[in-house]
Write a protein that holds these residues in place. Structure first.
Motif, PDB file in Angstrom:
ATOM      1  N   ALA A  22     -36.614 -63.483 -29.948  1.00  0.00           N
ATOM      2  CA  ALA A  22     -36.349 -62.347 -30.836  1.00  0.00           C
ATOM      3  C   ALA A  22     -36.778 -62.733 -32.244  1.00  0.00           C
ATOM      4  CB  ALA A  22     -34.875 -61.965 -30.816  1.00  0.00           C
ATOM      5  N   PHE A  23     -37.369 -61.769 -32.958  1.00  0.00           N
ATOM      6  CA  PHE A  23     -37.825 -62.013 -34.325  1.00  0.00           C
ATOM      7  C   PHE A  23     -37.353 -60.903 -35.255  1.00  0.00           C
ATOM      8  CE2 PHE A  23     -40.752 -64.627 -31.918  1.00  0.00           C
ATOM      9  CZ  PHE A  23     -40.909 -65.742 -32.727  1.00  0.00           C
ATOM     10  N   GLU A  24     -37.216 -61.271 -36.527  1.00  0.00           N
ATOM     11  CA  GLU A  24     -36.790 -60.321 -37.548  1.00  0.00           C
ATOM     12  C   GLU A  24     -37.733 -60.400 -38.741  1.00  0.00           C
ATOM     13  OE1 GLU A  24     -31.999 -60.824 -36.652  1.00  0.00           O
ATOM     14  OE2 GLU A  24     -32.940 -61.863 -38.354  1.00  0.00           O
ATOM     15  N   ALA A  25     -37.998 -59.251 -39.356  1.00  0.00           N
ATOM     16  CA  ALA A  25     -38.825 -59.198 -40.554  1.00  0.00           C
ATOM     17  C   ALA A  25     -37.971 -59.426 -41.795  1.00  0.00           C
ATOM     18  CB  ALA A  25     -39.517 -57.844 -40.647  1.00  0.00           C
ATOM     19  N   ARG A  26     -38.539 -60.136 -42.763  1.00  0.00           N
ATOM     20  CA  ARG A  26     -37.849 -60.381 -44.028  1.00  0.00           C
ATOM     21  C   ARG A  26     -38.812 -60.119 -45.183  1.00  0.00           C
ATOM     22  NH1 ARG A  26     -35.487 -66.460 -42.894  1.00  0.00           N
ATOM     23  NH2 ARG A  26     -34.382 -65.995 -40.924  1.00  0.00           N
ATOM     24  N   SER A  27     -38.359 -59.349 -46.170  1.00  0.00           N
ATOM     25  CA  SER A  27     -39.098 -59.208 -47.418  1.00  0.00           C
ATOM     26  C   SER A  27     -38.670 -60.346 -48.330  1.00  0.00           C
ATOM     27  CB  SER A  27     -38.791 -57.858 -48.068  1.00  0.00           C
ATOM     28  OG  SER A  27     -39.454 -57.751 -49.317  1.00  0.00           O
ATOM     29  N   VAL A  28     -39.641 -61.116 -48.829  1.00  0.00           N
ATOM     30  CA  VAL A  28     -39.301 -62.321 -49.606  1.00  0.00           C
ATOM     31  C   VAL A  28     -39.879 -62.262 -51.017  1.00  0.00           C
ATOM     32  CG1 VAL A  28     -39.036 -63.772 -47.561  1.00  0.00           C
ATOM     33  CG2 VAL A  28     -41.288 -63.564 -48.639  1.00  0.00           C
ATOM     34  N   HIS A  60     -39.331 -64.233 -38.790  1.00  0.00           N
ATOM     35  CA  HIS A  60     -38.622 -65.442 -38.387  1.00  0.00           C
ATOM     36  C   HIS A  60     -37.774 -65.145 -37.155  1.00  0.00           C
ATOM     37  CE1 HIS A  60     -39.598 -67.824 -41.985  1.00  0.00           C
ATOM     38  NE2 HIS A  60     -39.550 -66.674 -42.628  1.00  0.00           N
ATOM     39  N   PRO A  61     -37.476 -66.184 -36.349  1.00  0.00           N
ATOM     40  CA  PRO A  61     -36.614 -65.971 -35.189  1.00  0.00           C
ATOM     41  C   PRO A  61     -35.226 -65.505 -35.614  1.00  0.00           C
ATOM     42  CG  PRO A  61     -37.717 -68.094 -35.066  1.00  0.00           C
ATOM     43  CD  PRO A  61     -37.952 -67.572 -36.442  1.00  0.00           C
ATOM     44  N   SER A  62     -34.594 -64.710 -34.759  1.00  0.00           N
ATOM     45  CA  SER A  62     -33.211 -64.319 -34.998  1.00  0.00           C
ATOM     46  C   SER A  62     -32.301 -65.536 -34.842  1.00  0.00           C
ATOM     47  CB  SER A  62     -32.795 -63.233 -34.007  1.00  0.00           C
ATOM     48  OG  SER A  62     -32.729 -63.783 -32.690  1.00  0.00           O
ATOM     49  N   GLU A  63     -31.069 -65.417 -35.315  1.00  0.00           N
ATOM     50  CA  GLU A  63     -30.114 -66.519 -35.170  1.00  0.00           C
ATOM     51  C   GLU A  63     -29.845 -66.827 -33.705  1.00  0.00           C
ATOM     52  OE1 GLU A  63     -28.762 -68.736 -37.198  1.00  0.00           O
ATOM     53  OE2 GLU A  63     -30.133 -67.916 -38.712  1.00  0.00           O
ATOM     54  N   ASP A  64     -29.789 -65.786 -32.868  1.00  0.00           N
ATOM     55  CA  ASP A  64     -29.563 -66.030 -31.433  1.00  0.00           C
ATOM     56  C   ASP A  64     -30.722 -66.813 -30.824  1.00  0.00           C
ATOM     57  OD1 ASP A  64     -27.145 -64.743 -31.501  1.00  0.00           O
ATOM     58  OD2 ASP A  64     -27.909 -62.853 -30.667  1.00  0.00           O
ATOM     59  N   ALA A  65     -31.960 -66.471 -31.224  1.00  0.00           N
ATOM     60  CA  ALA A  65     -33.120 -67.194 -30.691  1.00  0.00           C
ATOM     61  C   ALA A  65     -33.117 -68.640 -31.160  1.00  0.00           C
ATOM     62  CB  ALA A  65     -34.403 -66.494 -31.114  1.00  0.00           C
ATOM     63  N   LEU A  66     -32.785 -68.863 -32.433  1.00  0.00           N
ATOM     64  CA  LEU A  66     -32.716 -70.232 -32.935  1.00  0.00           C
ATOM     65  C   LEU A  66     -31.608 -71.015 -32.236  1.00  0.00           C
ATOM     66  CD1 LEU A  66     -33.263 -69.691 -36.763  1.00  0.00           C
ATOM     67  CD2 LEU A  66     -34.851 -70.729 -35.134  1.00  0.00           C
ATOM     68  N   GLY A  67     -30.498 -70.335 -31.937  1.00  0.00           N
ATOM     69  CA  GLY A  67     -29.421 -70.999 -31.204  1.00  0.00           C
ATOM     70  C   GLY A  67     -29.862 -71.408 -29.817  1.00  0.00           C
ATOM     71  N   ALA A  68     -30.649 -70.562 -29.160  1.00  0.00           N
ATOM     72  CA  ALA A  68     -31.162 -70.911 -27.832  1.00  0.00           C
ATOM     73  C   ALA A  68     -32.070 -72.130 -27.916  1.00  0.00           C
ATOM     74  CB  ALA A  68     -31.924 -69.721 -27.252  1.00  0.00           C
ATOM     75  N   ALA A  69     -32.874 -72.216 -28.985  1.00  0.00           N
ATOM     76  CA  ALA A  69     -33.754 -73.373 -29.141  1.00  0.00           C
ATOM     77  C   ALA A  69     -32.943 -74.644 -29.403  1.00  0.00           C
ATOM     78  CB  ALA A  69     -34.737 -73.118 -30.282  1.00  0.00           C
ATOM     79  N   ARG A  70     -31.878 -74.529 -30.189  1.00  0.00           N
ATOM     80  CA  ARG A  70     -31.077 -75.716 -30.515  1.00  0.00           C
ATOM     81  C   ARG A  70     -30.384 -76.288 -29.283  1.00  0.00           C
ATOM     82  NH1 ARG A  70     -30.047 -72.917 -35.537  1.00  0.00           N
ATOM     83  NH2 ARG A  70     -28.314 -71.798 -34.571  1.00  0.00           N
ATOM     84  N   THR A  71     -30.059 -75.449 -28.324  1.00  0.00           N
ATOM     85  CA  THR A  71     -29.324 -75.916 -27.146  1.00  0.00           C
ATOM     86  C   THR A  71     -30.230 -76.153 -25.932  1.00  0.00           C
ATOM     87  OG1 THR A  71     -28.847 -73.625 -26.499  1.00  0.00           O
ATOM     88  CG2 THR A  71     -27.220 -74.761 -27.891  1.00  0.00           C
TER      89      THR A  71
END
Length: 486
Positions: free
Chosen positions: A115-121, A20-31
């Motif tokens: 930016a992306f991050e891996a998550r174990s779900v 999933h995108p990092s929080e910074d990447a999602l913030g860039a998309a939101r703005t």
């Protein structure tokens, strides 16, 4: 790699990993604001379709996905870095769209904001349990009305992993999907083990925004008097101002659809496919011309159609430096030729080959220019905008990664919604020629298709075995009418 039905995806159990995108990447998309660059006609039309479908609360199924099994232990962080490189390389994957049902607005984030991050779900038992989970994820995330319009995930095990990538059709097509995992895994191998990049991944490629601008520029160069437009309109008028339909009645009232049922079967093995190619070559036709000839003969002998009329997909990657671009880079063109005077399959090949040459020429005209001309000619808008019965051919021997274990193990599939057509996707690889058909799931339609496909298989088998196929003077339909009146 094969195109196959979703039900054939049966990964083994393991740990579920998502990116999933990092929080910074999602913030860039939101703005992010609106882009000056336009989307393509196909993108805009697709996004409006998503908006309309969302009003019915129906699940999103207009995506494509590809999956494969990879040997070795998964390195999630190396895959995160590989995904970043992949998305930075392809500007179209940094794009999303919003619409009010009429105006479509395109937005994007910069490459350096990705930016992306891996998550174990959790874990999965695999097979149908995993499919349910993956389909829910793809329906929610492989959606180009927000960023990212794609989803990457894996099932990790002690000595291997299943990797899957799904993307909204607005951002991808069949060729893009066939290349996506090869490129991702090339970046991954480089990040995880320092392996050198392959020749395709290391080659610069054109951006989809450039392709979209070129399409708009090209559309402005066509008008109602352009030869390709005139030919399109004449073809449409000659066929009753209607889009191509499957030759047999599928039992659906006009304007209705049914849940899609995927049909898949082999037509020829590797030996038969090579023999079929020899027959086409001897008749001075491409392999695709032989496929078209087989379909035309089957249409004639099962439905009495003495003129083949279909719609095909034509790649537009050759319009610039877009051979390796991730995006929706294709156009559509009609195929039409008569069988009168032909006594055998071999005699049809030349006509089919000429028809495909003509289709390539007509595909130069951008679709918005074509649709404008069809409407200006007086055609019924409902007929113009009806989804046609499609015929497609892909040769999977020609894609990057061919011969590698991940490529040969790969499966490509689409979301399964509803259809009124029985479009046919012919695919060739080193092992066989096979057919995928997206068809209505009703019992009547399936009976009709079973009869049609049995006849089609017989045409291919006879050509491969004997070098030709004699065309019957009496069609199945004429036999049925004679029996009825007898």
């Amino acid at each position: 790699m094969i195109i196959t039905a979703l039900r054939n995806w049966r990964p083994a159990a393991g740990e579920l990993v998502e990116w999933h995108p990092s929080e910074d990447a999602l913030g860039a998309a939101r703005t992010a604001g609106a882009d000056a660059d336009p989307g393509t006609f196909l993108q805009d039309n697709h996004i409006r379709g998503i908006w309309a479908k969302s009003r019915s609360a129906a699940p999103h199924t207009a995506y494509l996905a590809v999956t494969t099994d990879v040997d070795g232990v998964l390195d999630p962080e190396a895959m995160s870095r590989a995904l970043v490189r992949f998305v930075r390389r392809h500007g179209g994957l940094r794009t999303w769209f919003t619409t009010d049902g009429a105006t479509v607005t395109r937005s994007s984030i910069r490459a350096d904001e990705v930016a992306f991050e891996a998550r174990s779900v959790g874990t999965t038992a695999g097979d149908s349990e995993f499919r349910d989970y993956a389909l829910a994820r793809l329906s929610a995330e492989a959606l180009a009305t927000s960023w990212p319009g794609f989803a990457l995930g894996a099932v990790a095990r002690t000595d291997s992993f299943t990797l899957y990538y799904g993307c909204d059709h607005a951002l991808s097509d069949g060729a893009s999907q066939a290349m996506a995992l090869t490129e991702l895994l090339d970046f991954y191998d480089n990040e995880a083990a320092g392996e050198a990049l392959g020749p395709y991944t290391s080659t610069p490629t054109g951006g989809f925004a450039d392709y979209a601008r070129a399409e708009h520029d090209l559309a402005r160069s066509f008008d109602l008097s352009s030869p390709e437009i005139v030919d399109w309109v004449d073809t449409f008028r000659h066929h009753g101002n209607s889009m191509p339909r499957f030759p047999l009645d599928l039992g659906l009232p006009p304007g209705t659809t049914a849940p899609m049922h995927g049909i898949e079967f082999d037509l020829l093995d590797d030996t038969g496919s090579a023999a079929f190619a020899d027959v086409c070559r001897a008749a001075d036709g491409r392999y695709l011309a032989g496929v078209l000839a087989a379909v035309a003969v089957t249409d004639l002998e099962t439905a009495g159609r003495r003129e083949y009329y279909g719609m095909t997909v034509v790649s537009t990657r050759g319009r610039g430096d877009f051979l390796l671009t991730q995006g929706w880079l294709c156009n559509f063109a009609p195929l039409s030729f008569v069988l009168d005077g032909c006594a055998s399959f071999a005699e049809v090949i030349a006509r089919a080959n000429d028809a495909y040459d003509r289709a390539l020429r007509l595909a130069r005209a951008p679709l918005p220019s074509v649709l404008t001309a069809l409407l200006a000619s007086g055609a019924d808008p409902l007929a113009v905008m009806t989804s046609p019965n499609m015929l497609s051919y892909m040769d999977f021997r020609r894609f990057p990664g061919v011969g590698s274990a991940p490529y040969e193990r790969a499966m490509l599939f689409t979301g399964e919604g509803e259809t009124a057509n029985a479009s046919m996707w012919f695919n060739r690889d080193a092992h066989h020629l096979y057919l995928g058909c997206q068809s209505p799931s009703t019992p009547f339609a399936q009976r009709q298709l079973a009869r049609y496909h049995a006849h089609l298989r017989d045409v291919f088998a006879t050509v491969a075995a004997t070098g030709d196929y004699p065309i019957s003077a009496t069609t199945d339909r004429e036999v049925a009418v004679a029996r009825h009146h007898g």
